[in-house]
Write a protein that holds these residues in place. Structure first.
Motif, PDB file in Angstrom:
ATOM      1  N   ALA A  90     -13.511 -23.643  55.591  1.00  0.00           N
ATOM      2  CA  ALA A  90     -13.454 -23.171  56.988  1.00  0.00           C
ATOM      3  C   ALA A  90     -13.894 -21.716  57.096  1.00  0.00           C
ATOM      4  N   ILE A  91     -13.580 -20.902  56.101  1.00  0.00           N
ATOM      5  CA  ILE A  91     -13.927 -19.477  56.142  1.00  0.00           C
ATOM      6  C   ILE A  91     -15.347 -19.222  55.636  1.00  0.00           C
ATOM      7  N   LEU A  92     -15.633 -19.665  54.418  1.00  0.00           N
ATOM      8  CA  LEU A  92     -16.893 -19.300  53.772  1.00  0.00           C
ATOM      9  C   LEU A  92     -18.107 -20.014  54.341  1.00  0.00           C
ATOM     10  N   LEU A  93     -17.922 -21.217  54.867  1.00  0.00           N
ATOM     11  CA  LEU A  93     -19.079 -21.942  55.396  1.00  0.00           C
ATOM     12  C   LEU A  93     -19.560 -21.368  56.722  1.00  0.00           C
ATOM     13  N   SER A  94     -18.812 -20.420  57.265  1.00  0.00           N
ATOM     14  CA  SER A  94     -19.314 -19.688  58.444  1.00  0.00           C
ATOM     15  C   SER A  94     -20.602 -18.945  58.086  1.00  0.00           C
ATOM     16  N   LEU A  95     -20.780 -18.657  56.789  1.00  0.00           N
ATOM     17  CA  LEU A  95     -21.968 -17.920  56.333  1.00  0.00           C
ATOM     18  C   LEU A  95     -23.238 -18.770  56.396  1.00  0.00           C
ATOM     19  N   VAL A  96     -23.088 -20.096  56.391  1.00  0.00           N
ATOM     20  CA  VAL A  96     -24.270 -20.952  56.481  1.00  0.00           C
ATOM     21  C   VAL A  96     -24.322 -21.697  57.817  1.00  0.00           C
ATOM     22  N   SER A  97     -23.444 -21.338  58.743  1.00  0.00           N
ATOM     23  CA  SER A  97     -23.442 -21.957  60.062  1.00  0.00           C
ATOM     24  C   SER A  97     -24.595 -21.416  60.906  1.00  0.00           C
ATOM     25  N   THR A  98     -25.111 -22.260  61.779  1.00  0.00           N
ATOM     26  CA  THR A  98     -26.149 -21.821  62.722  1.00  0.00           C
ATOM     27  C   THR A  98     -25.539 -21.010  63.867  1.00  0.00           C
ATOM     28  N   VAL A 131     -22.417 -26.258  60.866  1.00  0.00           N
ATOM     29  CA  VAL A 131     -22.445 -26.345  59.402  1.00  0.00           C
ATOM     30  C   VAL A 131     -22.968 -27.716  58.979  1.00  0.00           C
ATOM     31  N   PHE A 132     -24.000 -27.718  58.169  1.00  0.00           N
ATOM     32  CA  PHE A 132     -24.588 -28.952  57.630  1.00  0.00           C
ATOM     33  C   PHE A 132     -25.008 -29.911  58.745  1.00  0.00           C
ATOM     34  N   GLY A 133     -25.506 -29.363  59.852  1.00  0.00           N
ATOM     35  CA  GLY A 133     -25.936 -30.211  60.959  1.00  0.00           C
ATOM     36  C   GLY A 133     -24.794 -30.974  61.583  1.00  0.00           C
ATOM     37  N   ASN A 134     -23.610 -30.358  61.569  1.00  0.00           N
ATOM     38  CA  ASN A 134     -22.387 -30.974  62.109  1.00  0.00           C
ATOM     39  C   ASN A 134     -22.073 -32.317  61.437  1.00  0.00           C
ATOM     40  N   GLN A 135     -22.444 -32.421  60.158  1.00  0.00           N
ATOM     41  CA  GLN A 135     -22.069 -33.594  59.372  1.00  0.00           C
ATOM     42  C   GLN A 135     -20.825 -33.271  58.552  1.00  0.00           C
ATOM     43  N   ALA A 136     -20.282 -34.288  57.884  1.00  0.00           N
ATOM     44  CA  ALA A 136     -19.041 -34.120  57.136  1.00  0.00           C
ATOM     45  C   ALA A 136     -19.154 -32.981  56.126  1.00  0.00           C
ATOM     46  N   VAL A 137     -18.174 -32.108  56.153  1.00  0.00           N
ATOM     47  CA  VAL A 137     -18.156 -30.961  55.237  1.00  0.00           C
ATOM     48  C   VAL A 137     -17.870 -31.414  53.816  1.00  0.00           C
ATOM     49  N   ASN A 138     -16.910 -32.317  53.672  1.00  0.00           N
ATOM     50  CA  ASN A 138     -16.485 -32.725  52.331  1.00  0.00           C
ATOM     51  C   ASN A 138     -16.116 -34.203  52.338  1.00  0.00           C
ATOM     52  N   GLY A 139     -17.127 -35.031  52.183  1.00  0.00           N
ATOM     53  CA  GLY A 139     -16.927 -36.474  52.245  1.00  0.00           C
ATOM     54  C   GLY A 139     -16.122 -37.043  51.102  1.00  0.00           C
ATOM     55  N   ALA A 140     -15.866 -36.242  50.069  1.00  0.00           N
ATOM     56  CA  ALA A 140     -15.105 -36.736  48.918  1.00  0.00           C
ATOM     57  C   ALA A 140     -13.601 -36.745  49.170  1.00  0.00           C
ATOM     58  N   TYR A 277     -13.928 -32.350  41.466  1.00  0.00           N
ATOM     59  CA  TYR A 277     -13.984 -33.405  42.479  1.00  0.00           C
ATOM     60  C   TYR A 277     -13.910 -32.859  43.909  1.00  0.00           C
ATOM     61  N   ILE A 278     -12.991 -31.955  44.170  1.00  0.00           N
ATOM     62  CA  ILE A 278     -12.783 -31.525  45.562  1.00  0.00           C
ATOM     63  C   ILE A 278     -13.789 -30.469  46.024  1.00  0.00           C
ATOM     64  N   PHE A 279     -14.454 -29.783  45.089  1.00  0.00           N
ATOM     65  CA  PHE A 279     -15.391 -28.735  45.486  1.00  0.00           C
ATOM     66  C   PHE A 279     -16.858 -29.162  45.436  1.00  0.00           C
ATOM     67  N   HIS A 280     -17.187 -30.238  44.717  1.00  0.00           N
ATOM     68  CA  HIS A 280     -18.604 -30.524  44.466  1.00  0.00           C
ATOM     69  C   HIS A 280     -19.396 -30.850  45.726  1.00  0.00           C
ATOM     70  N   PHE A 281     -18.785 -31.568  46.660  1.00  0.00           N
ATOM     71  CA  PHE A 281     -19.499 -32.045  47.845  1.00  0.00           C
ATOM     72  C   PHE A 281     -20.020 -30.888  48.705  1.00  0.00           C
ATOM     73  N   PRO A 282     -19.155 -29.944  49.121  1.00  0.00           N
ATOM     74  CA  PRO A 282     -19.685 -28.822  49.924  1.00  0.00           C
ATOM     75  C   PRO A 282     -20.636 -27.925  49.140  1.00  0.00           C
ATOM     76  N   ILE A 283     -20.456 -27.816  47.823  1.00  0.00           N
ATOM     77  CA  ILE A 283     -21.372 -26.983  47.025  1.00  0.00           C
ATOM     78  C   ILE A 283     -22.774 -27.587  47.047  1.00  0.00           C
ATOM     79  N   ILE A 284     -22.877 -28.901  46.855  1.00  0.00           N
ATOM     80  CA  ILE A 284     -24.184 -29.564  46.925  1.00  0.00           C
ATOM     81  C   ILE A 284     -24.812 -29.344  48.296  1.00  0.00           C
ATOM     82  N   ARG A 285     -23.996 -29.456  49.346  1.00  0.00           N
ATOM     83  CA  ARG A 285     -24.532 -29.308  50.702  1.00  0.00           C
ATOM     84  C   ARG A 285     -24.987 -27.883  50.980  1.00  0.00           C
ATOM     85  N   VAL A 286     -24.314 -26.895  50.413  1.00  0.00           N
ATOM     86  CA  VAL A 286     -24.751 -25.508  50.571  1.00  0.00           C
ATOM     87  C   VAL A 286     -26.107 -25.320  49.897  1.00  0.00           C
TER      88      VAL A 286
END
Length: 325
Positions: A90-98, A131-140, A277-286
């Motif tokens: 919620a905090i750090l992904l503001s850096l890649v938000s449009t 963030v990520f085109g308003n798609q799921a942040v962390n689908g895992a 497991y819990i961090f890989h999904f948003p890292i790939i998306r970044v």
């Protein structure tokens, strides 16, 4: 008889986590060269995690001095790191938000995300603004609410079937087939997301419990049981239903857990699986959002992404997770 504490669960969990990572890397990177990775059996790996949980959670509850002690240990293992990844995203992904900084943090979706995801109800608010085109942040994370349900279900199951092993086995087998009825019914309606919720996924959890309660017999006949499990899964493939495959996944996972003794010390440097497991999904998306897979060699960037995920998993364990245990 084999010591139940000498096992390969640390290796299995890392292996399953990387199977999930590889599949998601192929699906989320957007690189044509990496689409072959989508053949990674992500779903099978997730169900393998459920089988491991069935064994270890039953063991944890039976060996706990009280219900309070059991819940305290289970919640400490899963909740702190889970809340950490929710908060950091919620905090750090503001850096890649449009959205601009002010627009992002003034958007109510950020706080809906924090609220619903903190309650493990990810489906209520899976995305963040811009963030990520308003798609799921962390689908895992969908599996974590099921894991939490398992934590609370096990004491109820123990209460239901008591301490008589014969009655326990019968009760669990009945629950297994009831779970399969639910799973196959909703899959026949093509409602896959509903089918994969708790009643359906119990069919993958229960085999782990059954093997725990019949551990000595399993170890004694594990080679024969493994062969039977491998053969019977073809019946599911032929009939296009799930009858034996959930049990087969549990048997294979437990067979690996109590074979290949050279893997016994795999986790001596720490348990990094949960962090991976819990961090890989948003890292790939970044990585994908920053165009790293498109701008550079996707194979090289896939390797870099993997190393970043491993590094975050190691840091999560040593700097945060183990403090709560």
């Amino acid at each position: 008889m084999q010591d139940i504490t000498r096992n390969n669960f640390d290796f299995i969990r890392v292996l399953l986590a990387f199977i999930v990572f590889v599949g998601h890397l192929g699906a989320l990177s957007g690189a044509d060269q990496l689409t072959i990775l989508t053949h990674s059996p992500v779903e099978v790996a997730v169900f393998g995690f459920f089988a491991v949980s069935g064994f270890l959670i039953a063991r944890s509850y039976e060996r706990s001095s009280s219900l309070k002690s059991y819940l305290k240990k289970r919640i400490r293992r899963i909740v702190p790191a889970y809340l950490l990844v929710i908060f950091l995203c919620a905090i750090l992904l503001s850096l890649v938000s449009t959205y601009s900084f002010i627009e992002y943090f003034s958007n109510t979706q950020v706080y809906k995300y924090l609220f619903w995801n903190s309650l493990f109800l990810n489906f209520k608010a899976p995305w963040l603004p811009g963030v990520f085109g308003n798609q799921a942040v962390n689908g895992a994370l969908w599996t974590l609410k099921i894991e939490m349900c398992y934590y609370f279900a096990v004491p109820l199951l123990f209460l239901l079937f008591g301490k008589n092993n014969k009655y326990r086995n019968i009760s669990l087998v009945i629950l297994y087939f009831l779970s399969l009825i639910y799973l196959n019914y909703f899959e026949s309606l093509n409602k896959i997301s509903i089918a994969k919720q708790l009643p359906g996924t119990l069919s993958y959890f229960i085999p782990g419990m059954l093997i725990y309660f019949n551990f000595d017999k399993f170890i004694q006949h594990k080679n024969l049981i493994f062969i039977i499990a491998f053969v019977t899964v073809w019946i599911d493939l032929f009939l296009k239903v799930q009858l034996f495959s959930p049990m087969m996944i549990g048997v294979i996972v437990m067979y690996i857990a109590y074979s290949f003794k050279f893997l016994n010390n795999f986790g001596k440097y720490g348990d990094f699986t949960y962090g991976i497991y819990i961090f890989h999904f948003p890292i790939i998306r970044v990585f994908a959002t920053l165009g790293l897979f498109a701008s550079y060699n996707p194979y090289f960037m896939g390797l870099v992404c993997m190393l970043v995920v491993i590094g975050v998993g190691i840091a999560s364990w040593h700097l945060y997770e183990k403090r709560f245990l």
